[in-house]
Design a protein around this motif. Structure first.
Motif, PDB file in Angstrom:
ATOM      1  N   LEU A  77      12.510  -7.905  -6.012  1.00  0.00           N
ATOM      2  CA  LEU A  77      11.178  -8.128  -5.442  1.00  0.00           C
ATOM      3  C   LEU A  77      11.022  -9.567  -4.951  1.00  0.00           C
ATOM      4  N   GLU A  78      11.528 -10.515  -5.733  1.00  0.00           N
ATOM      5  CA  GLU A  78      11.442 -11.923  -5.337  1.00  0.00           C
ATOM      6  C   GLU A  78      12.225 -12.209  -4.065  1.00  0.00           C
ATOM      7  N   ASN A  79      13.311 -11.479  -3.853  1.00  0.00           N
ATOM      8  CA  ASN A  79      14.184 -11.730  -2.707  1.00  0.00           C
ATOM      9  C   ASN A  79      13.887 -10.832  -1.509  1.00  0.00           C
ATOM     10  N   THR A  80      12.771 -10.127  -1.542  1.00  0.00           N
ATOM     11  CA  THR A  80      12.395  -9.270  -0.420  1.00  0.00           C
ATOM     12  C   THR A  80      12.212 -10.119   0.833  1.00  0.00           C
ATOM     13  N   LYS A  81      12.846  -9.708   1.909  1.00  0.00           N
ATOM     14  CA  LYS A  81      12.726 -10.442   3.174  1.00  0.00           C
ATOM     15  C   LYS A  81      11.302 -10.323   3.704  1.00  0.00           C
ATOM     16  N   VAL A  82      10.840 -11.389   4.345  1.00  0.00           N
ATOM     17  CA  VAL A  82       9.487 -11.420   4.902  1.00  0.00           C
ATOM     18  C   VAL A  82       9.550 -11.721   6.396  1.00  0.00           C
ATOM     19  N   ASP A  83       8.476 -11.356   7.101  1.00  0.00           N
ATOM     20  CA  ASP A  83       8.415 -11.635   8.535  1.00  0.00           C
ATOM     21  C   ASP A  83       7.835 -13.031   8.768  1.00  0.00           C
ATOM     22  N   SER A  84       7.539 -13.348  10.003  1.00  0.00           N
ATOM     23  CA  SER A  84       7.051 -14.689  10.350  1.00  0.00           C
ATOM     24  C   SER A  84       5.683 -15.004   9.738  1.00  0.00           C
ATOM     25  N   LYS A  85       4.957 -13.973   9.309  1.00  0.00           N
ATOM     26  CA  LYS A  85       3.655 -14.182   8.657  1.00  0.00           C
ATOM     27  C   LYS A  85       3.770 -14.053   7.136  1.00  0.00           C
ATOM     28  N   TYR A  86       5.004 -14.091   6.640  1.00  0.00           N
ATOM     29  CA  TYR A  86       5.305 -14.017   5.206  1.00  0.00           C
ATOM     30  C   TYR A  86       4.884 -12.696   4.569  1.00  0.00           C
ATOM     31  N   ARG A  87       4.858 -11.643   5.362  1.00  0.00           N
ATOM     32  CA  ARG A  87       4.608 -10.305   4.838  1.00  0.00           C
ATOM     33  C   ARG A  87       5.950  -9.622   4.593  1.00  0.00           C
ATOM     34  N   PRO A  88       6.072  -8.869   3.518  1.00  0.00           N
ATOM     35  CA  PRO A  88       7.349  -8.200   3.235  1.00  0.00           C
ATOM     36  C   PRO A  88       7.759  -7.263   4.368  1.00  0.00           C
ATOM     37  N   VAL A  89       9.030  -7.300   4.722  1.00  0.00           N
ATOM     38  CA  VAL A  89       9.567  -6.398   5.738  1.00  0.00           C
ATOM     39  C   VAL A  89       9.678  -4.993   5.144  1.00  0.00           C
ATOM     40  N   VAL A  90      10.076  -4.915   3.881  1.00  0.00           N
ATOM     41  CA  VAL A  90      10.148  -3.647   3.151  1.00  0.00           C
ATOM     42  C   VAL A  90       8.967  -3.609   2.193  1.00  0.00           C
ATOM     43  N   GLU A  91       8.166  -2.558   2.300  1.00  0.00           N
ATOM     44  CA  GLU A  91       6.991  -2.455   1.439  1.00  0.00           C
ATOM     45  C   GLU A  91       7.387  -1.987   0.041  1.00  0.00           C
ATOM     46  N   HIS A  92       6.940  -2.710  -0.964  1.00  0.00           N
ATOM     47  CA  HIS A  92       7.137  -2.315  -2.356  1.00  0.00           C
ATOM     48  C   HIS A  92       5.776  -2.025  -2.960  1.00  0.00           C
ATOM     49  N   ARG A  93       5.742  -1.044  -3.835  1.00  0.00           N
ATOM     50  CA  ARG A  93       4.490  -0.666  -4.494  1.00  0.00           C
ATOM     51  C   ARG A  93       4.732  -0.395  -5.972  1.00  0.00           C
ATOM     52  N   ILE A  94       3.659  -0.546  -6.744  1.00  0.00           N
ATOM     53  CA  ILE A  94       3.681  -0.078  -8.125  1.00  0.00           C
ATOM     54  C   ILE A  94       3.295   1.389  -8.069  1.00  0.00           C
ATOM     55  N   ARG A  95       4.200   2.257  -8.503  1.00  0.00           N
ATOM     56  CA  ARG A  95       3.938   3.704  -8.457  1.00  0.00           C
ATOM     57  C   ARG A  95       3.027   4.135  -9.596  1.00  0.00           C
ATOM     58  N   ASN A  96       3.324   3.648 -10.789  1.00  0.00           N
ATOM     59  CA  ASN A  96       2.467   3.905 -11.944  1.00  0.00           C
ATOM     60  C   ASN A  96       2.831   2.935 -13.057  1.00  0.00           C
ATOM     61  N   ILE A  97       2.063   2.996 -14.124  1.00  0.00           N
ATOM     62  CA  ILE A  97       2.253   2.086 -15.252  1.00  0.00           C
ATOM     63  C   ILE A  97       2.270   2.908 -16.532  1.00  0.00           C
ATOM     64  N   THR A  98       3.230   2.616 -17.396  1.00  0.00           N
ATOM     65  CA  THR A  98       3.280   3.238 -18.713  1.00  0.00           C
ATOM     66  C   THR A  98       2.822   2.214 -19.736  1.00  0.00           C
ATOM     67  N   ILE A  99       1.826   2.580 -20.533  1.00  0.00           N
ATOM     68  CA  ILE A  99       1.357   1.723 -21.619  1.00  0.00           C
ATOM     69  C   ILE A  99       2.081   2.177 -22.880  1.00  0.00           C
ATOM     70  N   HIS A 100       2.855   1.278 -23.481  1.00  0.00           N
ATOM     71  CA  HIS A 100       3.673   1.651 -24.635  1.00  0.00           C
ATOM     72  C   HIS A 100       2.921   1.561 -25.953  1.00  0.00           C
ATOM     73  N   ALA A 101       1.898   0.773 -26.006  1.00  0.00           N
ATOM     74  CA  ALA A 101       1.048   0.697 -27.191  1.00  0.00           C
ATOM     75  C   ALA A 101      -0.329   0.292 -26.708  1.00  0.00           C
ATOM     76  N   ASN A 102      -1.338   0.994 -27.158  1.00  0.00           N
ATOM     77  CA  ASN A 102      -2.694   0.710 -26.720  1.00  0.00           C
ATOM     78  C   ASN A 102      -3.551   0.419 -27.945  1.00  0.00           C
ATOM     79  N   PRO A 103      -3.769  -0.859 -28.260  1.00  0.00           N
ATOM     80  CA  PRO A 103      -4.525  -1.196 -29.468  1.00  0.00           C
ATOM     81  C   PRO A 103      -5.971  -0.712 -29.426  1.00  0.00           C
ATOM     82  N   ILE A 104      -6.545  -0.563 -28.249  1.00  0.00           N
ATOM     83  CA  ILE A 104      -7.925  -0.080 -28.154  1.00  0.00           C
ATOM     84  C   ILE A 104      -7.986   1.385 -28.560  1.00  0.00           C
ATOM     85  N   ALA A 105      -7.063   2.194 -28.037  1.00  0.00           N
ATOM     86  CA  ALA A 105      -7.023   3.605 -28.413  1.00  0.00           C
ATOM     87  C   ALA A 105      -6.709   3.751 -29.898  1.00  0.00           C
ATOM     88  N   ASP A 106      -5.812   2.921 -30.420  1.00  0.00           N
ATOM     89  CA  ASP A 106      -5.475   2.969 -31.845  1.00  0.00           C
ATOM     90  C   ASP A 106      -6.696   2.646 -32.701  1.00  0.00           C
TER      91      ASP A 106
END
Length: 113
Positions: A77-106
């Motif tokens: 992700l850090e080495n993703t190439k960017v265009d002249s406006k510093y926007r990533p040439v290849v789009e990366h996204r967070i698809r989803n997030i896994t919470i491994h421990a949730n103290p509020i729910a606990d």
């Protein structure tokens, strides 16, 4: 508590420092300075930053976690190439997030028992 960010480049696991996250971050900071202020409930609250967690990134942000796995994905992700406006040439996204421990729910589960 830890979470895994499932991105288009791969997974990144982050250990979160929940106990050191100030209320001004959790509840919002109407002054946008990170120094507390009046909450949405009308009462002021104190600044809660801990000495062992220092602001970083040009003193504008504070880290409340650390990467514990997925350094190869982070490097990609850090080495993703960017265009002249510093926007990533290849789009990366967070698809989803896994919470491994949730103290509020606990805590809620413990209260219900």
């Amino acid at each position: 508590m830890s979470v895994t960010l499932h991105t288009t480049a791969g997974n990144i696991k982050i250990e979160l420092f929940c106990e050191k996250c100030p209320k001004s971050i959790q509840s919002g900071d109407p002054t946008n300075r990170g120094s507390g202020g009046q909450s949405i409930w009308g009462a002021p609250f104190e600044d809660e930053f801990y000495e062992d967690i220092k602001p970083s990134l040009d003193l504008k942000y504070t880290a409340f976690g650390k990467v514990i796995d997925g350094f190869d994905t982070l490097e990609e992700l850090e080495n993703t190439k960017v265009d002249s406006k510093y926007r990533p040439v290849v789009e990366h996204r967070i698809r989803n997030i896994t919470i491994h421990a949730n103290p509020i729910a606990d805590a809620h589960a413990a209260e219900e028992r």
